[in-house]
Structures are given as structure tokens and as C-alpha cells.
Design a protein around this motif. Sequence first.
Motif, mmCIF file in Angstrom:
data_model
loop_
_atom_site.group_PDB
_atom_site.id
_atom_site.type_symbol
_atom_site.label_atom_id
_atom_site.label_comp_id
_atom_site.label_asym_id
_atom_site.label_seq_id
_atom_site.Cartn_x
_atom_site.Cartn_y
_atom_site.Cartn_z
ATOM 1 N N ALA A 45 -22.920 16.328 -48.226
ATOM 2 C CA ALA A 45 -21.712 15.823 -47.573
ATOM 3 C C ALA A 45 -20.469 16.261 -48.324
ATOM 4 O O ALA A 45 -19.425 16.564 -47.725
ATOM 5 C CB ALA A 45 -21.780 14.297 -47.484
ATOM 6 N N ALA A 46 -20.576 16.278 -49.654
ATOM 7 C CA ALA A 46 -19.437 16.696 -50.465
ATOM 8 C C ALA A 46 -19.107 18.169 -50.250
ATOM 9 O O ALA A 46 -17.963 18.587 -50.437
ATOM 10 C CB ALA A 46 -19.720 16.429 -51.942
ATOM 11 N N ARG A 47 -20.101 18.947 -49.857
ATOM 12 C CA ARG A 47 -19.855 20.363 -49.566
ATOM 13 C C ARG A 47 -19.238 20.546 -48.180
ATOM 14 O O ARG A 47 -18.971 21.671 -47.749
ATOM 15 C CB ARG A 47 -21.161 21.155 -49.659
ATOM 16 C CG ARG A 47 -21.734 21.237 -51.075
ATOM 17 C CD ARG A 47 -22.824 22.292 -51.165
ATOM 18 N NE ARG A 47 -23.984 21.944 -50.350
ATOM 19 C CZ ARG A 47 -25.050 21.278 -50.801
ATOM 20 N NH1 ARG A 47 -25.072 20.854 -52.073
ATOM 21 N NH2 ARG A 47 -26.055 20.999 -50.007
ATOM 22 N N GLY A 48 -19.068 19.445 -47.450
ATOM 23 C CA GLY A 48 -18.446 19.501 -46.137
ATOM 24 C C GLY A 48 -19.412 19.700 -44.996
ATOM 25 O O GLY A 48 -18.994 19.935 -43.857
ATOM 26 N N GLU A 49 -20.722 19.566 -45.244
ATOM 27 C CA GLU A 49 -21.703 19.766 -44.180
ATOM 28 C C GLU A 49 -21.709 18.562 -43.242
ATOM 29 O O GLU A 49 -21.660 17.413 -43.688
ATOM 30 C CB GLU A 49 -23.097 19.973 -44.765
ATOM 31 C CG GLU A 49 -23.227 21.229 -45.618
ATOM 32 C CD GLU A 49 -24.634 21.419 -46.164
ATOM 33 O OE1 GLU A 49 -25.559 20.751 -45.632
ATOM 34 O OE2 GLU A 49 -24.806 22.206 -47.103
ATOM 35 N N PRO A 50 -21.749 18.802 -41.912
ATOM 36 C CA PRO A 50 -21.826 17.688 -40.954
ATOM 37 C C PRO A 50 -23.151 16.942 -41.083
ATOM 38 O O PRO A 50 -24.145 17.472 -41.579
ATOM 39 C CB PRO A 50 -21.710 18.389 -39.595
ATOM 40 C CG PRO A 50 -21.154 19.732 -39.888
ATOM 41 C CD PRO A 50 -21.643 20.103 -41.258
ATOM 42 N N ASN A 51 -23.178 15.724 -40.588
ATOM 43 C CA ASN A 51 -24.380 14.889 -40.677
ATOM 44 C C ASN A 51 -25.584 15.540 -40.013
ATOM 45 O O ASN A 51 -26.708 15.493 -40.525
ATOM 46 C CB ASN A 51 -24.115 13.527 -40.042
ATOM 47 C CG ASN A 51 -23.125 12.708 -40.858
ATOM 48 O OD1 ASN A 51 -22.877 13.009 -42.023
ATOM 49 N ND2 ASN A 51 -22.551 11.681 -40.235
ATOM 50 N N ALA A 52 -25.381 16.136 -38.846
ATOM 51 C CA ALA A 52 -26.498 16.737 -38.114
ATOM 52 C C ALA A 52 -27.104 17.892 -38.902
ATOM 53 O O ALA A 52 -28.329 18.085 -38.921
ATOM 54 C CB ALA A 52 -26.028 17.209 -36.744
ATOM 55 N N VAL A 53 -26.271 18.674 -39.557
ATOM 56 C CA VAL A 53 -26.765 19.806 -40.347
ATOM 57 C C VAL A 53 -27.542 19.306 -41.561
ATOM 58 O O VAL A 53 -28.604 19.835 -41.914
ATOM 59 C CB VAL A 53 -25.596 20.701 -40.784
ATOM 60 C CG1 VAL A 53 -26.085 21.806 -41.723
ATOM 61 C CG2 VAL A 53 -24.894 21.303 -39.573
ATOM 62 N N ILE A 54 -27.007 18.285 -42.197
ATOM 63 C CA ILE A 54 -27.716 17.706 -43.362
ATOM 64 C C ILE A 54 -29.074 17.163 -42.943
ATOM 65 O O ILE A 54 -30.091 17.370 -43.615
ATOM 66 C CB ILE A 54 -26.869 16.586 -43.994
ATOM 67 C CG1 ILE A 54 -25.541 17.141 -44.510
ATOM 68 C CG2 ILE A 54 -27.645 15.925 -45.140
ATOM 69 C CD1 ILE A 54 -24.587 16.061 -44.993
ATOM 70 N N ALA A 55 -29.123 16.437 -41.814
ATOM 71 C CA ALA A 55 -30.378 15.856 -41.331
ATOM 72 C C ALA A 55 -31.401 16.946 -41.044
ATOM 73 O O ALA A 55 -32.597 16.814 -41.383
ATOM 74 C CB ALA A 55 -30.124 15.029 -40.081
#
Length: 383
Positions: A45-55
Amino acid sequence: MDPMVISSPFTINLSTAAEAVLAARAGSARAPYRDVLRARIVLAAARGEPNAVIATGLRIHVDTVRKWRKRYAAGGLDGLKDLARTGRPHTFTPVQVAGIKALACTPPAEKDVPLGRWSGAELAHEAVAEGLVASISQATVARWLAKDAIKPWQHRSWIFPRDPAFETKAARVLDLYARIRDGEPLGPDEYVISADEKSQLQALRRRHPGLAPGPGRTRRIEFEYRRGGTLAYFAAYDVHRAEVIGTIAEKTGIAPFAELVEKVMTTEPYASAKRVFWVVDNGSSHNGARSIERMDAAWPTATLVHLPVHASWLNQVEIYFSILQRKAITGGDFKDLDQLAKRVLAFQNRYNATAEPFDWKYTRADLNDYLHRLNKHDHELAA
């Protein structure tokens, strides 16, 4: 950024210190996986990735990402900890729990209940009948008792010592096991033999062959059998050399025991020993003063040492007998007495090839403690 991907309202900005802590957790091989996963979510998240991408990248549900992203944004590293759980409120008071445990430790006969011991269901019923609780399940009672140090449903059988010379006789044998006689250490040419007979060994022949174990199936042994007669096995166990010498007889008695003694005393190193102490119980084959006289007359270097009455648990040969029973006899299928006798003697030879002395730890100090507890028990009963 893909216009279809919704950005989170919770922006994560990490300090240098927080980033170092999270990076260590995310790469740890020993930390709980939940901590590793939460750290990886926050770092992404700190790298700016959206929630869907992280999931997608972590193969978890997007709601999980939303939860821990929001929690970190609100509370920092402390926000990644599990919240305290209050759990279900206690239904029963500590007094009620203690009362049912006390009931479990009370013999049913004292409550005029015609039972030998309590079961979970019986305890639950009695607790309600006595007004300890309004209602309770047997599962709850069983769970309380399983966690408790006292297990009132368990019991061990014992015989209260009735030999007036119990302490003297038992201490004498324990000294011999420690290689001491009359306060003096035994010499290298002095030996201690533990002897007894295993009577009524049955040659049981199964009515149908057994079935070997297989995938998903334990070994099966036919329950019905034909009796092929009985025999007696006399054994002399050298407690310090871990060697067994045995004989087979049709039945127990003075004569077959004398044959065992002769076999041992004519075999080295016992034939040329200074003294050989024979520890025996009070069985009919070797009990009383007459047995000592017979031993002295036949073998001057042999000394018969009797255990107290009902103290076969101090006879080390009984340990060997239990090993023999478990490993060579139980579950066996013997067509006749000859086959049974061959099995017993063959096991004896196999045992002698690798045997080591038993790790006997029961000492005079243990005996004194045991007698002290018995004496205390007597005083409590008298009071």
C-alpha cells in the motif's frame, strides 16, 4: 493507473523506522504468517498499489487488504495487532465449578448412589439433583475434569503391606540392587539373581489363521482358540549383567525351581563365584525357612533372599516377564506346548544378545518416603 481500479482513501506513508520493522516482518521465516501477511499488505500500500492489485498479488480477498490498510492508517504498527476478544461470558461461577469437581472426587457410595464410579452424565445428573447448578451437560463436566489435575475416574489397584518386616526385607533387596550387602559393597565375584516362575503359560491355537495388516486395516487375530495345555517357565535374571537363564517345566514346584538353581550354579561365572544372592518372592516353590535351608545345603555359595509378602513389584525378573509376554506370547498361535516352549526359550536367547540392565531407580530413599506416606495414611484413618 487503470481507470477501472478504485484507489483507496487511506494513503500509507511510512517512516524509515516503520518501513524497517515491516520489511523485517515481511521477510521473516519464523514470524506468524498473519504478521507476515499484514506487513506485506502495508508495504504494498505504501508503494501506492491499489487494494485489488495487492489482493491479487498476495492471493487473498480484497476485503482483507482493505481491513489492514485501514487499520494501519488509523493506528500505525499498533493497528496491526489483533484486538482483544472478550469471548463468551462465563455461564457458571467458580464456586459451581469447584463444587462439581468436589463431587467428582466423592465416592458415589457416600452419596447413596449405586455406582462404582462417576461418569460425566452421572455427575451432571447428580449436580442438578443436589442443586449445584440449574442445568449442565455431561460434555461441560467432562471438559472441566479433563483440564483438572485430579482425574477421579482413574484408579490403581494396590495391596496394603501386611508383612511386619516389610521395611527390613525390602531394604535388603534394594541394597543388593545397589550392590551393597550389610553396608559393604559387593565384590566383582559376587552376583545378584532375581528369580521367579511364570506359571500357567497357555498354548493357545487359534481356530482360524490371523490376517496380516494392510492399507487401512490393522492386524486381525482370531478370537476363538483351542487350549493346548499349560507349562511353567522358570527364569533367573542377573540384575547387573542383564542375562537370563531359564528352564521349562510341566508345572511349578520345589523340584523344578531346584533344577533352575542347579543350571545357574553350575554355569560360569556363578559356579566359581564367592557368593550368589537369589532374590525371590514368597511363592510355594521357594518360600519359608525350609527353602533357605535347602539352598544352603545344596549350594553353600548361594543365599536365598526373600522379598516381603505381596512385594513382587520389587522383583526385577517380573519386568523381564512382562517383556516376554508382550513381545513373544500375547497374540500368539501355538499348535502345542513344544512350540510354545521353543518360542519362550528362543526369545530368551534373542533377549540376551542385546539386553542391558534395567534402569532401576527405586532406592532406599523412595522406600522410606513410601513408608512415611503409609504411616501418615494410617494416622489420618485413626483420627
